[in-house]
Design an enzyme around this catalytic site. Structure first.
Site, mmCIF file in Angstrom:
data_model
loop_
_atom_site.group_PDB
_atom_site.id
_atom_site.type_symbol
_atom_site.label_atom_id
_atom_site.label_comp_id
_atom_site.label_asym_id
_atom_site.label_seq_id
_atom_site.Cartn_x
_atom_site.Cartn_y
_atom_site.Cartn_z
ATOM 1 N N HIS A 159 1.705 2.484 -9.977
ATOM 2 C CA HIS A 159 0.629 2.820 -9.049
ATOM 3 C C HIS A 159 -0.652 2.207 -9.597
ATOM 4 C CE1 HIS A 159 2.692 6.433 -7.106
ATOM 5 N NE2 HIS A 159 3.400 6.323 -8.214
ATOM 6 N N HIS A 200 8.038 1.325 -10.293
ATOM 7 C CA HIS A 200 6.788 0.984 -9.620
ATOM 8 C C HIS A 200 5.627 1.411 -10.491
ATOM 9 C CE1 HIS A 200 8.156 4.948 -8.238
ATOM 10 N NE2 HIS A 200 6.885 5.306 -8.161
ATOM 11 N N GLU A 213 9.557 10.145 -7.799
ATOM 12 C CA GLU A 213 10.194 10.411 -6.492
ATOM 13 C C GLU A 213 11.122 9.277 -6.085
ATOM 14 O OE1 GLU A 213 7.305 11.087 -3.401
ATOM 15 O OE2 GLU A 213 6.158 12.430 -4.688
ATOM 16 N N VAL A 214 10.695 8.058 -6.323
ATOM 17 C CA VAL A 214 11.465 6.895 -5.870
ATOM 18 C C VAL A 214 12.043 6.183 -7.101
ATOM 19 C CG1 VAL A 214 11.418 4.741 -4.565
ATOM 20 C CG2 VAL A 214 9.932 6.649 -3.878
ATOM 21 N N ARG A 266 0.829 -1.208 0.000
ATOM 22 C CA ARG A 266 0.000 0.000 0.000
ATOM 23 C C ARG A 266 0.866 1.261 0.000
ATOM 24 N NH1 ARG A 266 -4.731 -1.617 -0.418
ATOM 25 N NH2 ARG A 266 -5.310 -3.622 0.466
ATOM 26 N N ASP A 267 0.442 2.249 -0.805
ATOM 27 C CA ASP A 267 1.138 3.530 -0.802
ATOM 28 C C ASP A 267 0.970 4.178 0.573
ATOM 29 O OD1 ASP A 267 2.104 5.616 -3.300
ATOM 30 O OD2 ASP A 267 1.650 6.506 -1.337
ATOM 31 N N ASN A 322 5.569 6.579 -13.163
ATOM 32 C CA ASN A 322 6.338 7.800 -13.385
ATOM 33 C C ASN A 322 7.813 7.456 -13.582
ATOM 34 O OD1 ASN A 322 4.058 9.512 -12.887
ATOM 35 N ND2 ASN A 322 4.308 9.127 -10.699
HETATM 36 P P1 AMP Z 1 6.498 8.363 -7.604
HETATM 37 O O1 AMP Z 1 6.308 9.839 -7.578
HETATM 38 O O2 AMP Z 1 5.798 7.700 -8.747
HETATM 39 O O3 AMP Z 1 7.955 7.985 -7.503
HETATM 40 O O4 AMP Z 1 5.738 7.800 -6.328
HETATM 41 C C1 AMP Z 1 6.362 7.333 -5.185
HETATM 42 C C2 AMP Z 1 5.263 6.909 -4.241
HETATM 43 O O5 AMP Z 1 5.855 6.210 -3.166
HETATM 44 C C3 AMP Z 1 4.447 8.057 -3.633
HETATM 45 O O6 AMP Z 1 3.076 7.876 -3.978
HETATM 46 C C4 AMP Z 1 4.681 7.917 -2.128
HETATM 47 O O7 AMP Z 1 3.522 8.192 -1.379
HETATM 48 C C5 AMP Z 1 5.093 6.466 -2.011
HETATM 49 N N1 AMP Z 1 5.933 6.137 -0.864
HETATM 50 C C6 AMP Z 1 7.034 6.788 -0.431
HETATM 51 N N2 AMP Z 1 7.574 6.139 0.614
HETATM 52 C C7 AMP Z 1 6.818 5.042 0.835
HETATM 53 C C8 AMP Z 1 6.862 3.959 1.763
HETATM 54 N N3 AMP Z 1 7.811 3.896 2.695
HETATM 55 N N4 AMP Z 1 5.899 3.017 1.695
HETATM 56 C C9 AMP Z 1 4.916 3.089 0.761
HETATM 57 N N5 AMP Z 1 4.830 4.072 -0.151
HETATM 58 C C10 AMP Z 1 5.758 5.040 -0.110
#
Ligand code: AMP
Length: 125
Positions: free
Chosen positions: A111, A109, A104-105, A34-35, A96
């Protein structure tokens, strides 16, 4: 041109068990959880267990077994979340990548979002 992967990213730490997650599905090559900051009633992230930064990286370098597992895992999560067209009202997949994609990560991944009307795909620029 080769892809670079930062193994200190948050999802790599989740895969190593260094930080917790709320798992939805765990398969040979994929993990769904889960996000942390859900943007819809259903908001699940699906990641491959391999070190891939983006979808294009994964598509270029993952094994057939990883690609099949990941594709099936995404569908299975849709089924588990009851957002499929057979059991629910639909969903949106988003992946993304990079600066323009506002990733961001830096671990691939997808969503899976659902559970409400998600509106139009993109806001106006
Ligand atoms: P993106 O902008 O596509 O890289 O999205 C990264 C997603 O990771 C965001 O929706 C965050 O809310 C989610 N996120 C960041 N840290 C965590 C975590 N520790 N566990 C679950 N989701 C996370």
């Amino acid at each position: 041109m080769t892809y670079t992967y930062d193994d200190q990213n948050i999802f790599a730490k989740i895969l190593r068990g260094e930080i917790p997650n709320t798992t939805v599905l765990d398969t040979d090559h994929s993990l769904a959880f889960r996000d942390l900051y859900p943007q819809a009633p259903n908001h699940v992230l699906v990641i491959p267990k391999g070190a891939y930064v983006s979808y294009d990286h994964f598509a270029a370098e993952a094994t057939d077994a990883e690609i099949v597992d990941y594709t099936r895992a995404i569908g299975e999560v849709c089924r588990l979340e009851e957002v499929t067209l057979t059991a629910g009202d639909g969903f949106r997949l988003i992946s993304n990548a990079g600066r323009d994609g506002v990733q961001e990560v830096p671990h691939l991944h997808v969503h899976i979002l659902g559970g409400r009307d998600l509106g139009r795909m993109l806001a106006k620029a």
